[in-house]
Design an enzyme around this catalytic site. Structure first.
Site, mmCIF file in Angstrom:
data_model
loop_
_atom_site.group_PDB
_atom_site.id
_atom_site.type_symbol
_atom_site.label_atom_id
_atom_site.label_comp_id
_atom_site.label_asym_id
_atom_site.label_seq_id
_atom_site.Cartn_x
_atom_site.Cartn_y
_atom_site.Cartn_z
ATOM 1 N N ARG A 57 82.859 80.749 21.213
ATOM 2 C CA ARG A 57 83.200 80.647 19.790
ATOM 3 C C ARG A 57 81.954 81.055 19.012
ATOM 4 O O ARG A 57 80.913 81.349 19.577
ATOM 5 C CB ARG A 57 83.742 79.267 19.415
ATOM 6 N N GLY A 58 82.125 81.078 17.669
ATOM 7 C CA GLY A 58 81.041 81.599 16.843
ATOM 8 C C GLY A 58 81.305 83.076 16.629
ATOM 9 O O GLY A 58 81.602 83.814 17.588
ATOM 10 N N ARG A 98 91.997 84.896 17.271
ATOM 11 C CA ARG A 98 91.596 83.985 16.190
ATOM 12 C C ARG A 98 91.488 84.837 14.927
ATOM 13 O O ARG A 98 90.904 85.925 14.983
ATOM 14 C CB ARG A 98 90.271 83.276 16.486
ATOM 15 N N GLN A 202 81.144 70.945 17.166
ATOM 16 C CA GLN A 202 80.182 72.019 17.450
ATOM 17 C C GLN A 202 78.764 71.612 17.045
ATOM 18 O O GLN A 202 77.785 72.089 17.603
ATOM 19 C CB GLN A 202 80.571 73.308 16.709
ATOM 20 N N ASP A 243 81.974 83.187 8.805
ATOM 21 C CA ASP A 243 82.934 83.904 9.660
ATOM 22 C C ASP A 243 83.472 85.153 8.990
ATOM 23 O O ASP A 243 83.819 86.134 9.647
ATOM 24 C CB ASP A 243 84.071 82.974 10.053
ATOM 25 N N ASN A 253 83.641 79.659 6.254
ATOM 26 C CA ASN A 253 82.872 79.106 7.374
ATOM 27 C C ASN A 253 83.572 77.822 7.832
ATOM 28 O O ASN A 253 84.574 77.396 7.244
ATOM 29 C CB ASN A 253 81.423 78.838 6.957
ATOM 30 N N LYS A 254 83.057 77.232 8.882
ATOM 31 C CA LYS A 254 83.676 76.046 9.490
ATOM 32 C C LYS A 254 84.052 75.001 8.453
ATOM 33 O O LYS A 254 83.286 74.739 7.531
ATOM 34 C CB LYS A 254 82.684 75.464 10.512
HETATM 35 O O1 MRU Z 1 85.353 77.547 15.229
HETATM 36 P P1 MRU Z 1 83.995 78.126 15.538
HETATM 37 O O2 MRU Z 1 83.134 77.213 16.333
HETATM 38 O O3 MRU Z 1 84.095 79.511 16.106
HETATM 39 O O4 MRU Z 1 83.326 78.267 14.096
HETATM 40 C C1 MRU Z 1 82.032 78.841 14.035
HETATM 41 C C2 MRU Z 1 81.463 78.866 12.668
HETATM 42 O O5 MRU Z 1 82.081 78.471 11.700
HETATM 43 C C3 MRU Z 1 80.105 79.484 12.526
HETATM 44 O O6 MRU Z 1 79.433 78.919 11.433
HETATM 45 C C4 MRU Z 1 80.244 81.009 12.307
HETATM 46 O O7 MRU Z 1 81.109 81.579 13.232
HETATM 47 C C5 MRU Z 1 78.926 81.694 12.378
HETATM 48 S S1 MRU Z 1 78.255 81.738 14.035
HETATM 49 C C6 MRU Z 1 76.800 82.624 13.928
#
Ligand code: MRU
Length: 351
Positions: A57-58, A98, A202, A243, A253-254
């Site tokens: 993820r990320g 995703r 996370q 993201d 973002n998250k």
């Molecule tokens: O659901 P995730 O863990 O993929 O979400 C990740 C994030 O929101 C990160 O902040 C984003 O992808 C940047 S990672 C460099």
């Protein structure tokens, strides 16, 4: 090592995935920090499953896995003589596994452009993407740390971050966490407040693990504590990743990020977003147009596999939220720093 001691420049960088020749070797992030388990994925369904389960993820790591996923499609197609529509269907399934991180679609599209040149060319494209992301991470870390020192002075800072944006999420040191590591290397971090990042943790599982491995002083707080910590004057700086950034500068973002941004705006604390320049998506005009992933209710309603909410209660589980551009003090990319919240701010240049 004591709090505030600079770490050596070469503190460990974890690799979320590598191409082995047989397939992609993934560090299964769902098992961290308890277990370090690697998976070897060799076909499309395994790639999609790893993406959906958040084993990888990320945003940048998703882009790289998407690109290597195309290489697996190309290899299977050439071995089994797949027709064009079957190839296109498999690639589309990876691209949409995703929806929020634009990097996944970009990685898949970049690798797909080399399909006609054969499997090795697709693998080379994916490997180039990974190497380029590592260079971008270094540049973001340097530019971001420079900006912070100019803005806040050369002093130890109390920094808050949300989710995981480190080497587990990218090819190199990461984005927001790369800046934090660089600030720490320069002796500018007193401590990092790590938001735990509900519901999949996370922050407490991954960011805290990376900071512990790198020797960066930190503490984990529940997401609900972040606004209060900021308003009490215990935070000097917030740094988060992204993201997808809309053409008008709104940032997805998250989930939980926008609450941090609002509290920072109220308290006058700089709110910094770090991402590669191609996270700015010219095809998405504003935050309302960003597709927000909705995940299964069990992530919210259960704890460690056991239901905690009443059986009759449904869940609301958006995986991301959108921070309006006007709350972003600085946007750091590998090409420079813009200040979207400044009164005369120009819109970020699309990547
Ligand atoms: O659901 P995730 O863990 O993929 O979400 C990740 C994030 O929101 C990160 O902040 C984003 O992808 C940047 S990672 C460099």
């Amino acid at each position: 090592m004591t709090d505030g001691d600079p770490i050596p420049a070469a503190a460990p960088v974890v690799r979320p995935l590598v191409w082995t020749g047989a397939g992609v070797r993934l560090l299964d992030q769902t098992r961290l920090p308890d277990e370090v388990v690697y998976l070897e994925v060799t076909d499309v369904d395994e790639v999609i499953d790893a993406i959906r389960r958040l084993a990888v993820r990320g945003a940048p790591a998703l882009g790289a896995l998407g690109a290597f996923g195309v290489a697996l499609v190309a290899r299977r197609a050439s071995r089994d003589g797949w027709p064009a529509d079957r190839i296109a269907g498999a690639i589309e399934r990876i691209r949409t596994a995703r929806p929020t991180a634009v990097a996944l679609a970009l990685g898949v599209e970049e690798a797909s452009h080399r399909l006609d040149a054969g499997v090795d060319a697709v693998v080379a494209a994916a490997s180039e993407l990974l190497a380029r992301d590592e260079r971008r991470n270094d540049e973001i870390a340097r530019l971001g740390a420079d900006w912070v020192e100019r803005r806040l002075g050369r002093r130890p800072l109390r920094v808050v971050t949300h989710c995981n944006t480190g080497s587990l999420a990218a090819a190199g040191v990461g984005t927001a966490l790369g800046i934090i590591r660089e600030l720490h290397r320069r002796g500018r971090v007193e401590t990092v407040y790590v938001d735990e990042t509900r519901p999949l943790l996370q922050g407490s599982r991954l960011t805290a693990w990376e900071l512990a491995v790198a020797g960066v002083p930190h503490r984990v707080q529940v997401d609900g504590a972040a606004a209060g910590t900021i308003l009490r004057g215990e935070i000097d700086l917030a740094v988060v990743g992204a993201d997808r950034i809309a053409a008008n500068g709104d940032v997805a973002n998250k989930v939980g990020t926008v609450g941090v941004a609002l509290a920072c705006a109220y308290a006058g604390v700089p709110f910094v977003v770090a991402a590669s320049a191609d996270t700015v998506d010219p095809a998405t005009p504003d935050g309302a147009a960003i597709p927000i992933e909705r995940r299964g209710g069990e992530e919210v309603l259960a704890f460690q596999g056991r239901r905690v909410a009443p059986a009759a209660s449904p869940a609301h589980n958006p995986a991301f939220d959108v921070t309006p551009a006007g709350l972003v003090t600085a946007l750091v990319t590998e090409v420079g720093v813009t200040e979207p919240a400044a009164p005369d701010a120009a819109k970020p240049a699309p990547g």
